[in-house]
Each structure stands twice: as C-alpha cells, then as structure tokens.
Design a protein around this motif. Structure first.
Motif, PDB file in Angstrom:
ATOM      1  N   LEU A  26       0.825  -1.209   0.000  1.00 21.01           N
ATOM      2  CA  LEU A  26       0.000   0.000   0.000  1.00 21.01           C
ATOM      3  C   LEU A  26       0.856   1.254   0.000  1.00 21.01           C
ATOM      4  N   GLY A  27       1.927   1.248   0.795  1.00 24.62           N
ATOM      5  CA  GLY A  27       2.807   2.415   0.837  1.00 24.62           C
ATOM      6  C   GLY A  27       3.406   2.729  -0.515  1.00 24.62           C
ATOM      7  N   GLU A  28       3.932   1.691  -1.180  1.00 20.92           N
ATOM      8  CA  GLU A  28       4.541   1.900  -2.502  1.00 20.92           C
ATOM      9  C   GLU A  28       3.502   2.349  -3.524  1.00 20.92           C
ATOM     10  N   ARG A  29       2.310   1.716  -3.499  1.00 18.79           N
ATOM     11  CA  ARG A  29       1.280   2.017  -4.489  1.00 18.79           C
ATOM     12  C   ARG A  29       0.728   3.433  -4.323  1.00 18.79           C
ATOM     13  N   VAL A  30       0.432   3.803  -3.077  1.00 17.24           N
ATOM     14  CA  VAL A  30      -0.151   5.125  -2.821  1.00 17.24           C
ATOM     15  C   VAL A  30       0.845   6.229  -3.161  1.00 17.24           C
ATOM     16  N   VAL A  31       2.109   6.042  -2.809  1.00 19.78           N
ATOM     17  CA  VAL A  31       3.113   7.061  -3.113  1.00 19.78           C
ATOM     18  C   VAL A  31       3.299   7.197  -4.619  1.00 19.78           C
ATOM     19  N   THR A  60       7.219  12.832  -0.718  1.00 21.33           N
ATOM     20  CA  THR A  60       6.472  11.595  -0.952  1.00 21.33           C
ATOM     21  C   THR A  60       7.107  10.409  -0.237  1.00 21.33           C
ATOM     22  N   THR A  61       8.419  10.465   0.003  1.00 25.98           N
ATOM     23  CA  THR A  61       9.069   9.404   0.776  1.00 25.98           C
ATOM     24  C   THR A  61       8.554   9.389   2.208  1.00 25.98           C
ATOM     25  N   LEU A  62       8.329  10.569   2.774  1.00 27.93           N
ATOM     26  CA  LEU A  62       7.762  10.642   4.130  1.00 27.93           C
ATOM     27  C   LEU A  62       6.353  10.062   4.150  1.00 27.93           C
ATOM     28  N   ILE A  63       5.584  10.353   3.124  1.00 26.10           N
ATOM     29  CA  ILE A  63       4.225   9.805   3.045  1.00 26.10           C
ATOM     30  C   ILE A  63       4.280   8.286   2.917  1.00 26.10           C
ATOM     31  N   GLN A  64       5.265   7.800   2.156  1.00 27.18           N
ATOM     32  CA  GLN A  64       5.421   6.349   2.017  1.00 27.18           C
ATOM     33  C   GLN A  64       5.672   5.709   3.379  1.00 27.18           C
ATOM     34  N   THR A  65       6.475   6.367   4.223  1.00 26.70           N
ATOM     35  CA  THR A  65       6.750   5.849   5.563  1.00 26.70           C
ATOM     36  C   THR A  65       5.466   5.750   6.380  1.00 26.70           C
ATOM     37  N   VAL A  66       4.614   6.775   6.255  1.00 30.21           N
ATOM     38  CA  VAL A  66       3.372   6.777   7.033  1.00 30.21           C
ATOM     39  C   VAL A  66       2.418   5.701   6.535  1.00 30.21           C
ATOM     40  N   VAL A  67       2.181   5.685   5.218  1.00 27.61           N
ATOM     41  CA  VAL A  67       1.205   4.726   4.675  1.00 27.61           C
ATOM     42  C   VAL A  67       1.720   3.296   4.789  1.00 27.61           C
ATOM     43  N   GLY A  68       3.011   3.106   4.499  1.00 24.78           N
ATOM     44  CA  GLY A  68       3.554   1.767   4.459  1.00 24.78           C
ATOM     45  C   GLY A  68       4.010   1.218   5.793  1.00 24.78           C
ATOM     46  N   THR A  69       4.160   2.075   6.809  1.00 25.28           N
ATOM     47  CA  THR A  69       4.644   1.612   8.108  1.00 25.28           C
ATOM     48  C   THR A  69       3.861   2.210   9.260  1.00 25.28           C
ATOM     49  N   SER A  70       3.817   3.533   9.308  1.00 24.69           N
ATOM     50  CA  SER A  70       3.308   4.207  10.503  1.00 24.69           C
ATOM     51  C   SER A  70       1.824   3.933  10.751  1.00 24.69           C
ATOM     52  N   ILE A  71       1.004   3.923   9.688  1.00 24.52           N
ATOM     53  CA  ILE A  71      -0.427   3.665   9.893  1.00 24.52           C
ATOM     54  C   ILE A  71      -0.625   2.275  10.486  1.00 24.52           C
ATOM     55  N   SER A  72       0.109   1.291   9.932  1.00 24.30           N
ATOM     56  CA  SER A  72       0.002  -0.063  10.442  1.00 24.30           C
ATOM     57  C   SER A  72       0.445  -0.138  11.902  1.00 24.30           C
ATOM     58  N   LEU A  73       1.574   0.495  12.215  1.00 28.37           N
ATOM     59  CA  LEU A  73       2.067   0.481  13.593  1.00 28.37           C
ATOM     60  C   LEU A  73       1.108   1.203  14.526  1.00 28.37           C
ATOM     61  N   ALA A  74       0.534   2.308  14.025  1.00 28.12           N
ATOM     62  CA  ALA A  74      -0.406   3.053  14.860  1.00 28.12           C
ATOM     63  C   ALA A  74      -1.633   2.203  15.176  1.00 28.12           C
ATOM     64  N   LEU A  75      -2.186   1.537  14.157  1.00 24.71           N
ATOM     65  CA  LEU A  75      -3.358   0.685  14.397  1.00 24.71           C
ATOM     66  C   LEU A  75      -3.009  -0.493  15.299  1.00 24.71           C
ATOM     67  N   ARG A  76      -1.856  -1.107  15.049  1.00 23.63           N
ATOM     68  CA  ARG A  76      -1.442  -2.253  15.860  1.00 23.63           C
ATOM     69  C   ARG A  76      -1.291  -1.854  17.319  1.00 23.63           C
ATOM     70  N   ASN A  77      -0.602  -0.755  17.559  1.00 24.29           N
ATOM     71  CA  ASN A  77      -0.362  -0.341  18.942  1.00 24.29           C
ATOM     72  C   ASN A  77      -1.616   0.225  19.594  1.00 24.29           C
ATOM     73  N   THR A  78      -2.519   0.770  18.780  1.00 25.24           N
ATOM     74  CA  THR A  78      -3.806   1.192  19.335  1.00 25.24           C
ATOM     75  C   THR A  78      -4.608  -0.013  19.809  1.00 25.24           C
ATOM     76  N   LEU A  79      -4.624  -1.062  18.978  1.00 26.69           N
ATOM     77  CA  LEU A  79      -5.309  -2.291  19.378  1.00 26.69           C
ATOM     78  C   LEU A  79      -4.675  -2.897  20.630  1.00 26.69           C
ATOM     79  N   LEU A  80      -3.339  -2.925  20.647  1.00 26.68           N
ATOM     80  CA  LEU A  80      -2.657  -3.472  21.818  1.00 26.68           C
ATOM     81  C   LEU A  80      -2.928  -2.630  23.058  1.00 26.68           C
ATOM     82  N   PHE A  81      -2.961  -1.314  22.878  1.00 25.08           N
ATOM     83  CA  PHE A  81      -3.235  -0.429  24.020  1.00 25.08           C
ATOM     84  C   PHE A  81      -4.638  -0.682  24.566  1.00 25.08           C
ATOM     85  N   LEU A  82      -5.629  -0.695  23.656  1.00 29.74           N
ATOM     86  CA  LEU A  82      -7.013  -0.889  24.112  1.00 29.74           C
ATOM     87  C   LEU A  82      -7.223  -2.296  24.679  1.00 29.74           C
TER      88      LEU A  82
END
Length: 612
Positions: A108-113, A148-170
């Motif tokens: 997703l990160g590569e495609r969206v960027v 766009t490289t920064l956006i790739q980091t967010v879409v391809g990594t940060s969003i996933s990590l944010a959702l994962r850690n949000t689930l783990l937190f809750l």
C-alpha cells in the motif's frame, strides 16, 4: 520557498490541525479498500495473538508452577506442556499474521506514493506559465521525492504500527481491568496526566518538521538552478561562490533538522519516563497486594505483561506520532501543489474548429490589452488589433519589449488577455480546448528545448505517431539531416541534457524539424534563425520558405532576409502597432522600419544585422 506565496489561487493549509492534512491522502487510499481490509484482518490476528501471551503465562504460573509446589507434579507437568504448546501455536499465528500485515501495508505504501507522485506531476504539467514564474522547479522536484518518501513511511509503516499499537493499548487496557480493576484505574488516571504534555509537545515537533522540509526544498531548488546554468557559472568562475551558497543552504537545512531531531528525542524521552514511571508505581502497589494475599502470583505476572504491552504501545504511538507529524507537513506541501489552480482552463463545453476550406488558419486579434500578472502596472500589449489572412506570412518587428513574444504566448493561450479577444478561424480561442488550440499551432521558440533522448525522438516530439521516414524527410527540409547523419549513432544518437552535444544552430534546426513534423495550419517562428551562421541560415531559410507554403506563418524577425520575404510586416512598439506594410512600402514611408533598415545596410551585413 513555499508555494503558499505563489498567488491567491493556492490556499494556505499550514494552519490545519497537526494531523488534519493527512485526510488529504484519503482519495489516494480509497481505491485500495480490499488491501486495507486484508491488512486489517492480519492486524487483528497479530494483535490477538500478542494479547493471548500474558494469559498463557498466568495459566502456567498459577496452574503449573503453583500446582507443582502443592505436590501434583504429573498433572502440573502436563499442564505446563499444554501451555507451552499453545504458546508455540500463538507464536506461529503471530508470525504469519505479522508477515501478511507487513507485505500488505508495504504494498500500500509503494502504491499510494506512486499514485501521489503521478497525480502531483500530472497536475503540475498542466499549470500555466504564471505558476512557473513563482515556483522553482527544484522545489517541485523536492516535493515529488523527499515529501512523498515521508508519506510512504506513514502509509507503508506508521499507519500499520499506529493501528497495531492502538489495538494493543485498548486490548491491554481491557485485560488490565479484568486482572485488577483497582490497579488499572490508578494506572489509567496517571496515563491521562502524562499524555497531555506529550500531545502539547508534539505540536512543536510538527512545526519543526515542516520547517525542515522547506529548508530541504530550498537547497534542492538552488542546486537545480545552478546545475542548469553550469556553463555560465564556470564562465564567470563562480564555482566557489555557488558551492559556498549551497553549503550554507545545506547547513541551514541541517540546523533545522537538528532542532527537529532534538525535539523528537525530547518527546520520546518524556513519553518513556512519564509512562514507565506511572507503571512502575502501580506495579509496586501490585507487589504489596501479592504479599498481602489479595492477588495471586499469576495475576501479578499477567498484569505486568499487559502493563508492559500498554506501556510499549504508548511509547510506539509517540514514535509514530512524530513520523505522522512529519508526514503531515509533507502532505500539506503536496496538497498545496494539488490545490494550485491555473487561470487557463478548458471551457465547460469546448467548440471545434470549422473544417478548413483553405490553406492555413485565419487569425483575428481584436482590441487586445494584456499585462503580465507580475507586472500589472505595465501594459505588454495595448488595444492591439490585427487581421491575418489564411496562408499569409506576417513578420513582427520592433525593439525588445515591444510585445512580439507576448503575442505568441497569447496565441498559445499561456495567458488570457485582460480585454479583447483572439479568434482562430472565427472561433474565440477561449472557447477551444487547450489540446485543440495548441494542436493547430506549431512553434519554433527562440530558446530551443532539446530533451535528453535521441535525435529521432526529439524530432518525433512534434508528432509522436510519425514514422522514421517522416522524421528524416522533415530533417532534410530543416537542413538537419546532414549533421544528424554525422553523429556517432546517427538518428539514434542521444543529444545530452538540454542538447549540450549540439551547437546552437544545430539545436535550432532540430526544433524547426520538430515544428515541421507537426504540420500545423499556424506556424509561429520566434527568431527561428537567430542562432544560425550565414550558411545554415541560407539552408534553413530556404526550408522555411517551403514550409510556409500552405499555412499561416507569424515570424518574430530580427533579420532582414526573413523580413523582406514576408507578405506583410507589422512594426510593434510598446505593445502597439506603429507601422504596417510590405518591406518596400515601409522603406518608402521613411518611418521607424526605414530607419532600422538603413542601420542594417550601413552595417554592410544585410543578413547578419539585427533589426531590434
């Protein structure tokens, strides 16, 4: 430089909330809902497996080790074996789900960027010249790469990590309450108190992130400008000066980046100290509860593991927040480019040009007045009216700044006049689509543009579906065939960036061949022979005379040889027509043109002398 300053048609988005700008990515994410769903399923399995591990440890401590202490050895060993087998199964699920999540979010990160880059570039190439007057190409390139490289980091990594850690937190928080409501209430209250300063400090990180990207763009823009002008830089021996300027710009970007890094490091430290400090305090209370017999060892072990998961997820979320804030700044900058709207737009219902019954196109310029947006107080054209018949060759002469090139830009609709109208075959050019209008016009500019590809493809740029034979034919007409054949690979020879491997005259003949290949009804020649020596000019002039047959031609002329052969000569001065007629008529009239002609004859170089 930021395009926030480029005009009123570009909104300033810098005042948005810290992450509000990331909403601008939603249109790029929407087409890939299926991939998001698959990544979400993998994410749920991975988070569920992680949250199951502390419960397995509780079972092992209370029913395994605790039972062993009570004398039920065989049963406890079997229970421990079952727990460890289940733990391995959970680890296997975690591994598969994590790998699937990593693949999907990376895709997703590569495609969206890639989509963002394509959309920004597609939007920028349709902007009017006004946009490029105020926006440096180096800055646009910086946004297409660094941002766009920064956006790739967010879409391809940060969003996933944010959702994962949000689930783990809750999930971890829920399990903490299941394990010990009293201790969980205390830890939750402390977390609310420590998160507030983290959020406030995060705003400063975002501002510094935006500043850092701006400084990088400035350095890129400067480098692009200097590299494109390297012969001039070296001719004036400014290599050291330009190196110093770039070093200073890079150092400025470095200092801004250091401030951003320092702020992010402080934010991370603050998050870890406050969060883990609160957790350690609560665990101290839990240890006392075990000693008092109000809590089992398994409960405390489970509580410790869930507390670690909650603490780790909060720390990871603070880290992700820093990346997201950097990406928010980058997204704002890209959205500013996408928000730029050219004043030159296709009409809602474009008209078609009538079927041409005669050779060439008729051009009617009716009372046109125009000032450049950056110089509104100065009129480039003032109440200009011209009627150019189909098939006629008209030369425009006059001093620099008289409005000759401006007229060409209005004909191509790079700008619209403030008043008056321009008609092509009776149709107002504002009623034509830009593709239709510009498809009917061929131009040989004064500043020839050569692309970093082969001679064949440079000429074929005039009509991409032209055959090799057609390219060779127009090359012969433009007196370019002979020198192209002498190149190392002939028509397959690469001409270098901006045609650095060719002389000025050779570049101009390539441009003439390109315009002839397009075969338009209206041909614009902006000093098409200005860079040619006498012999090349004679060859090209003969080719141009043949090319003018059957089409309307407008020539910005500085050379008498071109002017003399025109059907009509228009003398412009300060955006107005001051004289009009044939060469003989204007010389006999004894006005401005006659004086310019006399100067040429007195120079004893009627071919090479300049009229203005």
């Amino acid at each position: 430089m930021s395009t926030r300053t480029t005009g009123t048609n570009q909104p300033d988005t810098s005042r948005k909330g810290s992450l509000a700008a990331l909403r601008g990515l939603l249109p790029f994410l929407a087409p890939y809902r299926r991939q998001f769903v698959l990544a979400g399923i993998a994410l749920l399995f991975a988070a569920g497996a992680t949250l199951a591990i502390p419960a397995a440890f509780k079972q092992m401590i209370d029913h395994g080790f605790g039972a062993a202490g009570g004398g039920a050895g065989s049963q406890s060993i079997q229970h421990v074996d079952a727990v460890f087998l289940a733990l391995f199964g959970v680890a296997a699920v975690l591994a598969v789900a994590t790998a699937a999540r990593f693949f999907m979010v990376s895709w997703l990160g590569e495609r969206v960027v890639a989509d963002v880059r394509a959309a920004v570039y597609r939007h920028v190439v349709h902007q009017s010249p006004e946009f490029f007057e105020t926006t440096r190409s180096g800055e646009v390139l910086s946004r297409l790469t660094t941002d766009t490289t920064l956006i790739q980091t967010v879409v391809g990594t940060s969003i996933s990590l944010a959702l994962r850690n949000t689930l783990l937190f809750l999930g971890g928080l829920v399990m903490l309450f299941v394990t010990s409501p009293k201790l969980s209430a205390i830890i939750l209250g402390l977390l609310v108190l420590v998160v507030l300063p983290i959020v406030l400090f995060g705003r400063r990180v975002r501002k510094l992130s935006r500043d850092s990207q701006d400084r990088i763009a400035d350095a890129s823009a400067m480098a692009g400008e200097i590299l494109n002008a390297m012969p001039t830089v070296q001719a004036f021996t400014h290599e050291g000066i330009e190196s110093g300027r770039f070093t200073q710009s890079v150092d400025g970007a470095f200092q801004t980046a250091i401030r951003r890094i320092r702020a992010r490091a402080t934010l991370t430290m603050l998050a870890i100290v406050l969060v883990f400090g609160a957790i350690v305090f609560v665990l101290w209370l839990g240890a006392h509860a075990v000693l008092a017999g109000t809590m089992t060892g398994g409960d405390l072990g489970q509580f410790i593991l869930y507390a670690s998961i909650v603490a780790g997820s909060v720390g990871a979320l603070s880290e992700v927040m820093g990346e997201a804030q950097r990406a928010a700044g980058a997204t704002e900058r890209l959205l500013e480019l996408l928000a730029a709207r050219s004043d030159i737009q296709d009409p809602a219902q474009p008209k078609q040009l009538p079927q041409r019954l005669e050779n060439g196109a008729r051009v009617a310029i009716e009372n046109v007045s125009f000032s450049y947006p950056s110089r509104l107080e100065t009129a480039a054209l003032a109440h200009l009216s011209l009627d150019i018949r189909a098939g006629e060759t008209v030369a425009l002469v006059g001093p620099s700044g008289a409005g000759k090139t401006t007229l060409f830009q209005l004909l191509l609709r790079f700008y619209d006049p403030q008043s008056g109208s321009i008609r092509l075959d009776g149709v107002d050019i504002r009623d034509l689509s830009l593709h239709t209008l510009r498809g009917a016009i061929g131009i040989v500019p004064q500043d020839t543009v050569i692309f970093s590809t082969s001679a064949l493809e440079n000429i074929r740029y005039g009509r991409v579906d032209a055959s090799d034979e057609e390219v060779i034919q127009v090359s012969k007409m433009a007196a370019a065939h002979e020198f192209i054949e002498r190149l190392p690979q002939g028509y397959g020879s690469h001409l270098g960036e901006r045609g650095v491997r060719l002389s000025g005259g050779q570049r101009q003949r390539i441009a003439i061949a390109r315009a002839l290949l397009k075969n338009p009804p209206l041909l614009l020649l902006d000093e098409a022979t200005s860079a040619l020596d006498a012999e090349s000019e004679r060859l090209v002039q003969r080719a141009l005379e043949a090319a003018m047959v059957g089409r309307t031609t407008l020539i910005i002329a500085h050379r008498l040889s071109t002017v003399q052969r025109a059907d009509r000569i228009i003398v412009l001065d300060e955006g107005r027509v001051v004289e009009s007629g044939t060469h003989a008529e204007l010389v006999a009239h004894g006005g401005v043109y006659a004086k310019l002609a006399v100067l040429q004859f007195q120079a004893h170089a009627p071919v090479d002398a300049h009229l203005g």
